[in-house]
Design a protein around this motif. Structure first.
Motif, PDB file in Angstrom:
ATOM      1  N   MET A 125       0.836  -1.190   0.000  1.00  0.00           N
ATOM      2  CA  MET A 125       0.000   0.000   0.000  1.00  0.00           C
ATOM      3  C   MET A 125       0.873   1.242   0.000  1.00  0.00           C
ATOM      4  SD  MET A 125      -3.006   1.016   2.679  1.00  0.00           S
ATOM      5  CE  MET A 125      -3.889   2.562   2.542  1.00  0.00           C
ATOM      6  N   GLY A 126       0.608   2.158  -0.925  1.00  0.00           N
ATOM      7  CA  GLY A 126       1.375   3.392  -1.029  1.00  0.00           C
ATOM      8  C   GLY A 126       1.684   3.723  -2.475  1.00  0.00           C
ATOM      9  N   LYS A 127       1.568   5.007  -2.817  1.00  0.00           N
ATOM     10  CA  LYS A 127       1.794   5.497  -4.174  1.00  0.00           C
ATOM     11  C   LYS A 127       0.839   4.813  -5.151  1.00  0.00           C
ATOM     12  CE  LYS A 127       6.668   6.572  -3.300  1.00  0.00           C
ATOM     13  NZ  LYS A 127       8.073   6.369  -3.721  1.00  0.00           N
ATOM     14  N   ASP A 128      -0.444   4.803  -4.780  1.00  0.00           N
ATOM     15  CA  ASP A 128      -1.455   4.099  -5.561  1.00  0.00           C
ATOM     16  C   ASP A 128      -2.534   5.063  -6.052  1.00  0.00           C
ATOM     17  OD1 ASP A 128      -0.123   1.731  -4.937  1.00  0.00           O
ATOM     18  OD2 ASP A 128      -1.310   1.433  -3.115  1.00  0.00           O
ATOM     19  N   ASP A 129      -3.120   4.724  -7.186  1.00  0.00           N
ATOM     20  CA  ASP A 129      -4.238   5.462  -7.781  1.00  0.00           C
ATOM     21  C   ASP A 129      -5.531   4.825  -7.269  1.00  0.00           C
ATOM     22  OD1 ASP A 129      -5.894   6.963  -9.340  1.00  0.00           O
ATOM     23  OD2 ASP A 129      -5.221   6.162 -11.259  1.00  0.00           O
ATOM     24  N   VAL A 130      -6.317   5.586  -6.495  1.00  0.00           N
ATOM     25  CA  VAL A 130      -7.442   5.021  -5.752  1.00  0.00           C
ATOM     26  C   VAL A 130      -8.762   5.634  -6.218  1.00  0.00           C
ATOM     27  CG1 VAL A 130      -8.424   4.643  -3.456  1.00  0.00           C
ATOM     28  CG2 VAL A 130      -5.948   4.687  -3.758  1.00  0.00           C
ATOM     29  N   TYR A 131      -9.817   4.809  -6.197  1.00  0.00           N
ATOM     30  CA  TYR A 131     -11.161   5.266  -6.545  1.00  0.00           C
ATOM     31  C   TYR A 131     -12.121   4.775  -5.466  1.00  0.00           C
ATOM     32  CZ  TYR A 131      -8.821   6.228 -10.878  1.00  0.00           C
ATOM     33  OH  TYR A 131      -7.936   6.719 -11.797  1.00  0.00           O
ATOM     34  N   LEU A 132     -12.903   5.699  -4.916  1.00  0.00           N
ATOM     35  CA  LEU A 132     -13.753   5.393  -3.774  1.00  0.00           C
ATOM     36  C   LEU A 132     -15.204   5.750  -4.055  1.00  0.00           C
ATOM     37  CD1 LEU A 132     -11.041   7.219  -2.588  1.00  0.00           C
ATOM     38  CD2 LEU A 132     -11.749   5.935  -0.576  1.00  0.00           C
ATOM     39  N   CYS A 133     -16.097   4.928  -3.540  1.00  0.00           N
ATOM     40  CA  CYS A 133     -17.527   5.214  -3.543  1.00  0.00           C
ATOM     41  C   CYS A 133     -17.932   5.331  -2.080  1.00  0.00           C
ATOM     42  CB  CYS A 133     -18.298   4.098  -4.235  1.00  0.00           C
ATOM     43  SG  CYS A 133     -17.740   3.824  -5.936  1.00  0.00           S
ATOM     44  N   ILE A 134     -18.175   6.566  -1.633  1.00  0.00           N
ATOM     45  CA  ILE A 134     -18.335   6.868  -0.214  1.00  0.00           C
ATOM     46  C   ILE A 134     -19.790   7.212   0.078  1.00  0.00           C
ATOM     47  CG2 ILE A 134     -17.507   8.279   1.700  1.00  0.00           C
ATOM     48  CD1 ILE A 134     -15.081   8.979  -0.069  1.00  0.00           C
ATOM     49  N   ARG A 135     -20.361   6.504   1.026  1.00  0.00           N
ATOM     50  CA  ARG A 135     -21.740   6.778   1.409  1.00  0.00           C
ATOM     51  C   ARG A 135     -21.791   7.987   2.332  1.00  0.00           C
ATOM     52  NH1 ARG A 135     -26.282   2.530   3.675  1.00  0.00           N
ATOM     53  NH2 ARG A 135     -27.968   4.056   3.882  1.00  0.00           N
ATOM     54  N   ASP A 136     -22.692   8.908   2.018  1.00  0.00           N
ATOM     55  CA  ASP A 136     -22.923  10.081   2.849  1.00  0.00           C
ATOM     56  C   ASP A 136     -24.432  10.230   2.999  1.00  0.00           C
ATOM     57  OD1 ASP A 136     -22.852  12.388   4.264  1.00  0.00           O
ATOM     58  OD2 ASP A 136     -21.931  13.629   2.715  1.00  0.00           O
ATOM     59  N   ALA A 137     -24.954   9.727   4.135  1.00  0.00           N
ATOM     60  CA  ALA A 137     -26.400   9.679   4.372  1.00  0.00           C
ATOM     61  C   ALA A 137     -27.050   8.797   3.305  1.00  0.00           C
ATOM     62  CB  ALA A 137     -26.985  11.080   4.406  1.00  0.00           C
ATOM     63  N   ASP A 138     -27.944   9.369   2.491  1.00  0.00           N
ATOM     64  CA  ASP A 138     -28.618   8.564   1.477  1.00  0.00           C
ATOM     65  C   ASP A 138     -28.052   8.806   0.084  1.00  0.00           C
ATOM     66  OD1 ASP A 138     -29.479  11.137   1.204  1.00  0.00           O
ATOM     67  OD2 ASP A 138     -31.614  10.662   1.013  1.00  0.00           O
ATOM     68  N   ARG A 139     -26.817   9.275   0.023  1.00  0.00           N
ATOM     69  CA  ARG A 139     -26.148   9.507  -1.255  1.00  0.00           C
ATOM     70  C   ARG A 139     -24.805   8.787  -1.274  1.00  0.00           C
ATOM     71  NH1 ARG A 139     -27.403  13.346  -4.641  1.00  0.00           N
ATOM     72  NH2 ARG A 139     -25.228  13.696  -5.185  1.00  0.00           N
ATOM     73  N   VAL A 140     -24.232   8.687  -2.457  1.00  0.00           N
ATOM     74  CA  VAL A 140     -22.895   8.121  -2.617  1.00  0.00           C
ATOM     75  C   VAL A 140     -22.062   9.086  -3.445  1.00  0.00           C
ATOM     76  CG1 VAL A 140     -21.527   6.261  -3.640  1.00  0.00           C
ATOM     77  CG2 VAL A 140     -23.630   5.718  -2.419  1.00  0.00           C
TER      78      VAL A 140
ATOM     79  N   ILE B  76     -18.626   9.600  -5.547  1.00  0.00           N
ATOM     80  CA  ILE B  76     -17.622   8.811  -6.266  1.00  0.00           C
ATOM     81  C   ILE B  76     -16.415   9.706  -6.503  1.00  0.00           C
ATOM     82  CG2 ILE B  76     -17.174   7.413  -8.315  1.00  0.00           C
ATOM     83  CD1 ILE B  76     -20.200   7.054  -8.590  1.00  0.00           C
ATOM     84  N   LYS B  77     -15.267   9.303  -5.952  1.00  0.00           N
ATOM     85  CA  LYS B  77     -14.097  10.173  -5.968  1.00  0.00           C
ATOM     86  C   LYS B  77     -12.856   9.425  -6.435  1.00  0.00           C
ATOM     87  CE  LYS B  77     -15.617  13.154  -2.137  1.00  0.00           C
ATOM     88  NZ  LYS B  77     -15.241  13.717  -0.820  1.00  0.00           N
ATOM     89  N   ALA B  78     -11.961  10.178  -7.062  1.00  0.00           N
ATOM     90  CA  ALA B  78     -10.618   9.686  -7.366  1.00  0.00           C
ATOM     91  C   ALA B  78      -9.670  10.246  -6.316  1.00  0.00           C
ATOM     92  CB  ALA B  78     -10.191  10.131  -8.760  1.00  0.00           C
ATOM     93  N   ALA B  79      -8.676   9.464  -5.942  1.00  0.00           N
ATOM     94  CA  ALA B  79      -7.764   9.893  -4.880  1.00  0.00           C
ATOM     95  C   ALA B  79      -6.392   9.268  -5.099  1.00  0.00           C
ATOM     96  CB  ALA B  79      -8.317   9.516  -3.510  1.00  0.00           C
ATOM     97  N   TYR B  80      -5.475   9.662  -4.233  1.00  0.00           N
ATOM     98  CA  TYR B  80      -4.106   9.135  -4.272  1.00  0.00           C
ATOM     99  C   TYR B  80      -3.674   8.865  -2.841  1.00  0.00           C
ATOM    100  CZ  TYR B  80       0.960   8.945  -5.034  1.00  0.00           C
ATOM    101  OH  TYR B  80       2.275   8.561  -5.075  1.00  0.00           O
ATOM    102  N   VAL B  81      -3.043   7.716  -2.616  1.00  0.00           N
ATOM    103  CA  VAL B  81      -2.501   7.426  -1.286  1.00  0.00           C
ATOM    104  C   VAL B  81      -0.988   7.311  -1.403  1.00  0.00           C
ATOM    105  CG1 VAL B  81      -4.545   6.340  -0.309  1.00  0.00           C
ATOM    106  CG2 VAL B  81      -2.975   4.957  -1.627  1.00  0.00           C
ATOM    107  N   SER B  82      -0.307   8.075  -0.574  1.00  0.00           N
ATOM    108  CA  SER B  82       1.154   8.069  -0.598  1.00  0.00           C
ATOM    109  C   SER B  82       1.728   6.998   0.312  1.00  0.00           C
ATOM    110  CB  SER B  82       1.687   9.441  -0.171  1.00  0.00           C
ATOM    111  OG  SER B  82       1.169   9.800   1.102  1.00  0.00           O
ATOM    112  N   GLY B  83       0.925   6.490   1.236  1.00  0.00           N
ATOM    113  CA  GLY B  83       1.364   5.459   2.171  1.00  0.00           C
ATOM    114  C   GLY B  83       0.167   4.963   2.949  1.00  0.00           C
ATOM    115  N   ARG B  84       0.387   4.559   4.195  1.00  0.00           N
ATOM    116  CA  ARG B  84      -0.719   4.115   5.040  1.00  0.00           C
ATOM    117  C   ARG B  84      -1.380   5.335   5.680  1.00  0.00           C
ATOM    118  NH1 ARG B  84      -0.398  -1.480   5.999  1.00  0.00           N
ATOM    119  NH2 ARG B  84       1.515  -2.417   5.213  1.00  0.00           N
TER     120      ARG B  84
END
Length: 557
Positions: free
Chosen positions: A245-260, A262-270
């Protein structure tokens, strides 16, 4: 009898109509737009279209909305419908009011005390098209989305299908969002039309709510991704150039109440993901149902240079899939070890049905070495010293009695397996694990006792020495303590995140190994003569069988 006949007639009449509300007075469904049918919405592609005659609005504008059949396959009609207009930025808020064009087949509803805020059918007749007028309010939000629920029958209906988005002049419309029953993922086509990564292996998200599912397929100059899984807060996947884990191209589907979201992100480490400020995801869609989060989106294979942390999709990557909790849109550490694909795969390459594991190879070896050492070799060594010392008194191997050589060989093997197994988690974690509870502390105790044992043995006095009994008790006490603590540590270890053997049966198999040793020990204690080789053979066969089951389980997770 007459009452029974009337009841049957009523039931038959309702059985193929829209929530038994053939009159269309469905205010009860205004909120979630879901018919009270007791069946799941259809996951087929909706056979209808909903369009608006304008894409931009101003307060007071009248916009014609048309719902019509689009497919000639199967039924070419619908019976019931519910049309609403909602704030595209807050889909729980109903906006504006409707006017009727065809009052014979449509009627106005009062939802949330807003008169005319929805339109439904008036009867169960077969329809191919319905048109209504929506009137924009004076305080209209920047963007409005039309939603529709359509029923062709009691068991076949689509919920909250997304319609067009209309926006005020000069306002860019937000990405359209799909939810309810109109987004449905399936494993059909995995390996032939699209690449899939699944846990459990071979599961189908259409039928199994416990299925964690990722699929992707190339569509021209872009790639379509589908992600699904049970989670309290988010599901995610990452593209990685290694299995760390680290230096990865990440895509998340995050629940927020009754919505989701969809985001792109980057993780440099833990660490927490760093969300992208660039809007690079297209055709986003999501669904929430029965604790399962589903989302899909499309992303261009090659992105402009300013997207520094986005990987090009024409390369090969390891795939990580994880899920966990989220609060107010902020993600927490994943609940389980991520599922990692077995090998790198080409995102735009030929479709593959991928396999993966949630347990890193180093941790699998750690578990295997400790199991072999403390459930097999040590128990055999103890039995050899405790019950076979009087036997073979004249038989020697390399100048030492047989029982002693076998005992020493098994115990040295136990210590070596323990030391190697002890080092492996540190190699994987790069240091001490703060999330493993008491397991690593007990592991240190086991290693210390395992090393002390041969040191004590080096200074043992002669068999006839007056202080020999001190050595005997120290050797017995240290060895027994090490064995007991090791077994407790293993019980705690098989459910650590990095291994996580399936419960409860893996715990049962481990308990069976312990009980099997205790039974063998009791039998040998009672029958010290004559039956020793037979009991030992039976014990070793049973022990090897239980151990094989656990080792196979470790290899499979």
């Amino acid at each position: 009898l007459a009452c029974l006949f009337l009841f049957c007639l009523f039931f038959y009449t309702c059985a193929d109509t829209v929530i038994c509300y053939s009159h269309g007075k469905v205010e009860v469904a205004c909120g979630d737009m879901t018919p009270q049918h007791g069946h799941d919405p259809s996951t087929k592609n909706p056979p209808f279209n909903i369009i608006a005659d304008k894409s931009q609005l101003s307060p007071g504008d009248e916009i014609k909305v048309t719902l019509s059949m689009a497919s000639s396959e199967g039924k070419h009609y619908f019976k019931g419908f519910l049309i609403e207009a909602r704030n595209a930025g807050n889909l729980s808020e109903k906006v504006g009011s409707f006017k009727l064009i065809s009052p014979g087949i449509s009627q106005l509803l009062t939802c949330d005390s807003k008169e005319g805020s929805a339109v439904s059918h008036t009867d169960k007749s077969q329809k191919t098209e319905v048109q209504v007028i929506w009137v924009a309010p004076s305080n209209s939000p920047s963007s409005v989305q039309f939603l529709v629920t359509v029923a062709q029958g009691y068991k076949e209906y689509w919920v909250k299908s997304p319609g067009p988005v209309v926006s005020q002049n000069g306002v860019a419309p937000p990405p359209q969002t799909t939810f309810g029953g109109s987004i449905g993922f399936t494993s059909e086509g995995c390996g032939s039309k699209k690449s899939c990564l699944r846990d459990p292996d071979g599961c189908d998200p259409q039928n199994d709510i416990a299925c964690h599912f990722l699929s992707f397929r190339a569509l021209g100059s872009s790639v379509m991704f589908e992600l699904s899984g049970p989670a309290e807060g988010y599901v995610s996947f990452a593209l990685s150039q290694d299995k760390w884990m680290g230096k990865d191209d990440v895509y998340l589907c995050i629940r927020d109440a009754d919505r989701v979201e969809i985001k792109a992100a980057y993780v440099s480490g833990r660490t927490h993901p760093e969300y992208s400020s660039q809007n690079i995801l297209k055709d986003t869609a999501w669904r929430l149902s029965d604790g399962v989060i589903q989302c899909s989106f499309r992303r261009d294979i090659i992105l402009p240079p300013e997207n520094l942390y986005r990987f090009s999709l024409d390369q090969m990557y390891y795939l990580f899939m994880a899920h966990g909790r989220a609060e107010v849109g902020r993600t927490h550490r994943h609940d389980r070890q991520p599922l990692i694909s077995t090998y790198q795969t080409a995102i735009t390459g030929p479709p593959e049905d991928l396999t993966g594991s949630r347990s890193p190879l180093l941790m699998k070896y750690h578990g295997a070495f400790m199991l072999i050492a403390w459930t097999s070799t040590v128990s055999a060594g103890v039995i050899m010293a405790r019950y076979f010392k009087p036997d073979w008194p004249e038989r020697n191997i390399l100048g030492q009695r047989v029982w002693f050589q076998l005992h020493r060989m098994l115990m040295v093997l136990t210590v070596l397996l323990t030391l190697v197994g002890f080092v492996l988690p540190f190699m994987y974690r790069g240091g001490w694990s703060k999330r493993a509870g008491i397991h690593p502390y007990l592991g240190c105790v086991v290693v210390a006792l395992a090393v002390i044992q041969p040191v004590i043995a080096l200074f043992r006095p002669a068999p006839d020495a007056s202080r020999r009994y001190i050595f005997n008790w120290m050797h017995f006490g240290t060895g027994t303590a090490a064995q007991v603590v090791a077994v407790v540590t293993i019980f705690l270890g098989i459910h650590q995140q990095a291994l996580f053997l399936p419960a409860p049966w893996s715990t049962g198999v481990l308990a069976a190994i312990v009980v099997w040793f205790v039974l063998a020990d009791l039998v040998l204690e009672v029958h010290r003569r004559g039956f020793l080789p037979i009991v030992l053979a039976i014990y070793l066969c049973g022990n090897l069988g239980f151990l094989t089951v656990l080792l196979w389980t470790i290899s499979a997770v």
